[in-house]
Write a protein that holds these residues in place. Structure first.
Motif, mmCIF file in Angstrom:
data_model
loop_
_atom_site.group_PDB
_atom_site.id
_atom_site.type_symbol
_atom_site.label_atom_id
_atom_site.label_comp_id
_atom_site.label_asym_id
_atom_site.label_seq_id
_atom_site.Cartn_x
_atom_site.Cartn_y
_atom_site.Cartn_z
ATOM 1 N N PRO A 1 0.851 -1.197 0.000
ATOM 2 C CA PRO A 1 0.000 0.000 0.000
ATOM 3 C C PRO A 1 0.888 1.249 0.000
ATOM 4 O O PRO A 1 1.991 1.233 0.549
ATOM 5 N N GLN A 2 0.395 2.316 -0.622
ATOM 6 C CA GLN A 2 1.212 3.526 -0.775
ATOM 7 C C GLN A 2 0.648 4.671 0.053
ATOM 8 O O GLN A 2 -0.563 4.791 0.222
ATOM 9 N N PRO B 1 5.320 1.279 -7.133
ATOM 10 C CA PRO B 1 6.076 0.268 -7.875
ATOM 11 C C PRO B 1 5.397 -0.058 -9.204
ATOM 12 O O PRO B 1 4.177 0.034 -9.319
ATOM 13 N N ALA C 1 9.601 5.311 -9.155
ATOM 14 C CA ALA C 1 8.550 5.806 -8.274
ATOM 15 C C ALA C 1 8.630 7.331 -8.273
ATOM 16 O O ALA C 1 9.684 7.913 -8.540
ATOM 17 N N MET D 1 23.215 6.260 -5.024
ATOM 18 C CA MET D 1 23.879 5.473 -3.984
ATOM 19 C C MET D 1 24.249 4.126 -4.581
ATOM 20 O O MET D 1 23.459 3.551 -5.340
ATOM 21 N N SER E 1 20.965 2.919 -6.527
ATOM 22 C CA SER E 1 19.694 3.596 -6.266
ATOM 23 C C SER E 1 19.847 4.999 -6.815
ATOM 24 O O SER E 1 20.822 5.687 -6.509
ATOM 25 N N LEU F 1 15.967 15.861 2.647
ATOM 26 C CA LEU F 1 15.741 14.451 2.344
ATOM 27 C C LEU F 1 16.924 13.656 2.869
ATOM 28 O O LEU F 1 18.080 13.997 2.609
ATOM 29 N N ALA G 1 18.860 9.901 2.927
ATOM 30 C CA ALA G 1 18.933 8.702 2.084
ATOM 31 C C ALA G 1 20.081 7.820 2.550
ATOM 32 O O ALA G 1 21.165 8.314 2.878
ATOM 33 N N ALA G 2 19.842 6.524 2.604
ATOM 34 C CA ALA G 2 20.888 5.564 2.968
ATOM 35 C C ALA G 2 20.600 4.244 2.282
ATOM 36 O O ALA G 2 19.477 3.996 1.837
ATOM 37 N N VAL G 3 21.627 3.394 2.200
ATOM 38 C CA VAL G 3 21.439 2.064 1.617
ATOM 39 C C VAL G 3 22.243 1.069 2.432
ATOM 40 O O VAL G 3 23.301 1.401 2.965
ATOM 41 N N HIS H 1 10.115 6.225 2.925
ATOM 42 C CA HIS H 1 9.969 5.331 1.779
ATOM 43 C C HIS H 1 11.149 4.374 1.686
ATOM 44 O O HIS H 1 12.247 4.705 2.133
ATOM 45 N N MET I 1 13.076 1.174 -0.939
ATOM 46 C CA MET I 1 13.161 0.338 -2.142
ATOM 47 C C MET I 1 13.987 -0.895 -1.780
ATOM 48 O O MET I 1 14.991 -0.782 -1.067
ATOM 49 N N GLN J 1 7.303 -5.556 4.203
ATOM 50 C CA GLN J 1 6.168 -4.631 4.180
ATOM 51 C C GLN J 1 5.650 -4.384 5.601
ATOM 52 O O GLN J 1 5.399 -3.237 5.994
ATOM 53 N N CYS K 1 6.452 3.323 3.250
ATOM 54 C CA CYS K 1 5.918 2.434 2.226
ATOM 55 C C CYS K 1 7.025 2.041 1.247
ATOM 56 O O CYS K 1 8.014 2.745 1.098
ATOM 57 N N ILE K 2 6.837 0.889 0.627
ATOM 58 C CA ILE K 2 7.818 0.342 -0.315
ATOM 59 C C ILE K 2 7.429 0.811 -1.712
ATOM 60 O O ILE K 2 6.371 0.449 -2.222
ATOM 61 N N ILE K 3 8.281 1.648 -2.313
ATOM 62 C CA ILE K 3 7.904 2.301 -3.567
ATOM 63 C C ILE K 3 8.551 1.664 -4.791
ATOM 64 O O ILE K 3 8.259 2.060 -5.914
ATOM 65 N N GLY K 4 9.439 0.700 -4.585
ATOM 66 C CA GLY K 4 10.061 0.088 -5.753
ATOM 67 C C GLY K 4 11.054 -0.963 -5.347
ATOM 68 O O GLY K 4 11.251 -1.231 -4.154
ATOM 69 N N SER L 1 17.166 0.522 0.180
ATOM 70 C CA SER L 1 17.455 1.957 0.123
ATOM 71 C C SER L 1 16.339 2.646 0.871
ATOM 72 O O SER L 1 15.165 2.388 0.609
ATOM 73 N N ILE L 2 16.715 3.503 1.798
ATOM 74 C CA ILE L 2 15.711 4.157 2.628
ATOM 75 C C ILE L 2 15.741 5.656 2.382
ATOM 76 O O ILE L 2 16.797 6.234 2.143
ATOM 77 N N LEU L 3 14.562 6.265 2.401
ATOM 78 C CA LEU L 3 14.433 7.721 2.339
ATOM 79 C C LEU L 3 13.727 8.192 3.612
ATOM 80 O O LEU L 3 12.953 7.447 4.210
ATOM 81 N N TYR M 1 12.928 12.128 6.160
ATOM 82 C CA TYR M 1 12.974 13.586 6.228
ATOM 83 C C TYR M 1 13.469 14.038 7.596
ATOM 84 O O TYR M 1 13.284 13.354 8.599
#
Lengths: 295, 295
Positions: A15-16, A24, A29, A85, A134, B40, B42-44, B83, B85, B106, B115-118, B134-136, B138
């Protein structure tokens, strides 16, 4: 379960949140940013030794391909890449290889206006190599193109030509269609867009399927690269061209004014069973029998 | 070349664009967003079979750990995750495993408001499994905490307790310190923060080194988890606690008012050779000889 059914089942699993404009299933995205007109684009891709390239391939080429594949995903949305990344999991994990990889990735990222903001390096327990990238980028909502918004009657068009990407080395040498994607992103007559990585026919049918439409493909109009057969042009993959759906009355003007590579039109989206190729029997008469209808 | 030198050399390789507030080397990168006060993050991160978990480990646990490690990185910046991925490269790549992994990911992502966007799924040519996330997220600039901004005289403090993460199963069961990180992010007296994944001593010395400071560690004050020896508390790793540098006059008030887990103070940052542990001989007298000074 085939790949399409798997992806469909996965999409339902995720779910988004309200800020996700595109989740996805598309090339990237897209996320609405707090207090901004821009959308953030995000995608991730892997390149794996023995799957996407052969052991012994020059590692700089692998890095470059990984960057360009991801840039092509941003291009397919009409966007501009901004940050990347990188992760590496490899065995052996020599410092020389590591630096050649990162230097080549840095050079490629810089060429497309990106900087590398993070990553991770790990050993693998057994011989092999897995690289992921990424990518982040930006696009405005009115310039973003999805793959699922082709309209009945739209013409299927594409940049460049198709087929024989591997034997010609184009699967490594290709240039992602970044300028082209941005230009097409600004055209209101372009209703849908995606890049071609899995083969023209498969990807065009994905656009049709995701748009709830059938497709008639004009095989004789598909531009073939350097002596490619029809079958090679339709199914080889790794072309990294853009395909897009254009309002029928405006395709000729768009093609005439397009300042970059040659554009071609070679199909039409139709009301019908989503993802169905309506003229498959005709294609088979032309000697095309690689593709098995499974819908 | 040791890991620190390698990271330093890599950082020099990657020039950053003007919108990058924090580049590689911290728990997350931070990017200024167009037209917004938010940054924003971001990390992986990767989790690899045979390196980060043993073959046969329940795949749901692996997914959960991957998500929580990344959430811990966002927490360490004072941020809020948004978010994710995911990529999978595995052999075998069974659909059952795939779905259990994605379902667990999930569930874990939803628990932390993401949420998982990709993502991307690929086969590996040889047996094994590599997962990346990969995480996003704020954070506002005034609440973001870096690891490189400890000041001379600051006290080294931490959440929770340290050591025996593997034998107690805490390396899987841990809760990322998300609320704690956000609370600490809002405190002006907290000058630097990071999470502890590689061992308390190693990570505390990283904070010192990146801040251009030396460190005196008060070994007797380090809270040890459930019977951990001093050595285990200092070096076991995978604690996923937060450590932070606090203005000395304000640490007691912060500790008294902190509404979550117990906080402890167990060191002080000092002018001196960056990353040097000034009281290593004392620690050795206390039976600690695992750590070899290499600076």
């Amino acid at each position: 379960m085939n790949e399409e059914a798997l992806v469909a089942r996965l999409k339902r699993l995720f779910p988004q949140s309200a800020d996700v404009v595109e989740g996805p299933g598309d090339d990237c995205a897209a996320i609405r940013l707090p207090g901004s007109d821009s959308l953030l684009l995000a995608a991730v891709d892997q390149v794996i030794e023995g799957i996407h390239y052969l052991p012994g391939e020059e590692i700089c080429r692998v890095a470059e391909k990984l960057v360009k594949r991801n840039v092509s995903d941003i291009a397919a949305m009409g966007g501009t890449p901004s940050h990347a990344m990188l992760t590496i999991a490899a065995n052996p994990l020599g410092e020389g290889t590591l630096f050649r990889f990162f230097e080549a990735a840095q050079t490629a990222c810089a060429r497309y206006g990106m900087c590398i903001i993070g990553g991770d390096v790990s050993a693998l327990p057994a011989p092999g190599a897995v690289f992921t990238l990424s990518i982040l980028g930006y696009v405005t909502l009115d310039c973003m193109k999805r793959r699922r918004t082709a309209q009945p009657g739209d013409l299927l068009c594409g940049t460049g030509s198709f087929g024989r990407s591997f034997p010609t080395g184009r699967h490594l040498r290709f240039e992602p269609r970044l300028e082209e994607g941005r230009y097409l992103g600004k055209q209101r007559c372009v209703h849908a867009m995606m890049d071609v990585s899995d083969g023209l026919l498969k990807d065009a049918l994905r656009m049709a399927s995701d748009s709830g439409l059938a497709l008639r493909l004009e095989a004789d109009s598909v531009p073939r690269y350097d002596g490619a057969s029809l079958e090679e042009a339709l199914t080889d993959g790794e072309d990294y061209e853009l395909i897009f759906a254009v309002a029928p009355g405006e395709a000729d003007a768009l093609m005439a004014e397009f300042p970059y590579t040659r554009l071609s039109k070679f199909g039409v989206f139709l009301e019908g069973t989503p993802g169905k190729l309506v003229n498959l029997p005709d294609l088979k008469k032309k000697g095309f029998d690689h593709f098995h209808e499974n819908n």
